[in-house]
Design an enzyme around this catalytic site. Sequence first.
Site, PDB file in Angstrom:
ATOM      1  N   GLU A  42      -5.604  -8.441  -0.383  1.00 17.33           N
ATOM      2  CA  GLU A  42      -6.315  -8.130   0.865  1.00 17.33           C
ATOM      3  C   GLU A  42      -7.777  -7.914   0.515  1.00 17.33           C
ATOM      4  OE1 GLU A  42      -4.822  -5.176   3.616  1.00 17.33           O
ATOM      5  OE2 GLU A  42      -2.752  -5.629   3.042  1.00 17.33           O
ATOM      6  N   GLU A  68       0.826  -1.230   0.000  1.00 18.15           N
ATOM      7  CA  GLU A  68       0.000   0.000   0.000  1.00 18.15           C
ATOM      8  C   GLU A  68       0.850   1.266   0.000  1.00 18.15           C
ATOM      9  OE1 GLU A  68      -3.023  -0.220   3.092  1.00 18.15           O
ATOM     10  OE2 GLU A  68      -4.110  -1.749   1.972  1.00 18.15           O
TER      11      GLU A  68
END
Length: 505
Positions: free
Chosen positions: A295, A176
């Site tokens: 995710e 991320e």
Amino acid sequence: MTTPLKASMVLDSAFTIAPVDNRIYGSFIEHLGRAVYGGIYEADHPEADEQGFRKDVLRLVKELQVPLVRYPGGNFVSGYNWEDGVGPVAQRPRKLELAWGTIEPNWVGTNEFADWAKKAGAEVNMAVNLGTRGIDDARNLLEYCNHPGGSYYSDLRISHGYKEPHRFKTWCLGNEMDGPWQIGHKTAAEYGRLAAETANVMRLVDPSIELVVCGSSNRGMPTFAEWEATVLDLTYRHVDYISLHTYYGNRSNDTPNYLARSLDMDNFIEAVISICDYIKAKQRSKKTMYLSFDEWNVWYHSHDQDKKLEKWTIAPPQLEDVYNFEDALLVGCMLISLLKHADRVKIACMAQLVNVIAPIMTRNGGGSWRQTIFYPYLHASVYGRGVSLRPVIKSPVYDSKDFTDVPYLESAAVWNEEQEALTVFAVNRSLDAPLQLECDVRQFAGYRVAEHLVLEHDDLKAVNTEEEERVKPHNRGNAAISDGKLEAALPKASWNVIRLVRTRP
Ligand code: AHR
């Protein structure tokens, strides 16, 4: 009695999407909360094995047949020095863990996790730190893990008692990196350059690895799409997959809208595919970029309680969402979304596996149990291996706050030719009416219904606890085949698994 809804479907083995890559049933263990300490590992637990791993948890992980586990983060990896987690445990440092505000004791590190994954029957999807660190540490860690011996880092591994290399195949280039919360957050151009150079050097160490580059943290990020385009333009020839992350919640308690959120997941996947293909065209490349949805889950129940946790403690109960029945329905729809995109999504990780937004919960020193979302994940992982078929569906639809034309029937089918098994996964999104499904399976002559599993509950908010498993599947579904027509009543608000197998005359 409410009038049943009616939906129809056609299944044919010629209408294929792609073989399902079993890695879409992957999961995730981060050094976060009680995922590692109190989750997979608890040295003084009565069920701990000789390495301190909880055997009760391993049993549940094996039941799920998890093929791959992403490790060690997550936000954690962006501040992690992997050297802290190898070598004699007594000499490992206790560190401030800055991503989640805890103390990391480093009792478990790369080698122990590799051992745990082996016991669980899973591959490791390893991540390198591209937040505080970069090319040098990535190549050293890879040398430590994958090089057979005769070099500084591979010999260091051997000196730590691991003669055989771990041979981790899939590696994430950070986590991320678009998120302002991420340690070492970067612009797309900064990250894209670093990821390309890191990939290049990692492949010099081990050309057999596969690499995942970071896409956006979610579709709602202001830089979404532009981030993917810039990063892929810089990394296209160096990487194999781009990551996607998404979490949904039902804070406004609008269940029809909540159950439609998997349509957002469909749109997200399709948007990322189009960006990949745009860069492919722009670069006149022959290579197809695949997606790693590494995710995905429901995450919102624990937000408020997490704000009250004390900082700088070891393994506090962070992100411990207690899932209810409606969460299991959405998770079922999300699994169907992954199957519908089996041609491009090759890896996916339910985030996470134990205690932290997880299908498995534990009590320190106590028991372990299956959350509601355990069941759709279990069914998809166990029965969803084969070729994903493209069902032709006609379903009545509804509108919700954020979505229009939401089909009441959400469905995917997987055909396993070798085992002569066809499995239909289906969610009835209606909260008040059963759905009568009529499915044309003429092409599957000789198949009969082996089982119709149903997950249903009168209370959408019902949860499972250590003491009581209120939400669990039964096999009293009424699916039946006659004259090439499969008919089944899908109860209101239900997850269904209809398993057909071929019987020989
Ligand atoms: O899975 C929990 C967290 O969610 C991960 O650490 C991070 O990557 C994401 O924001």
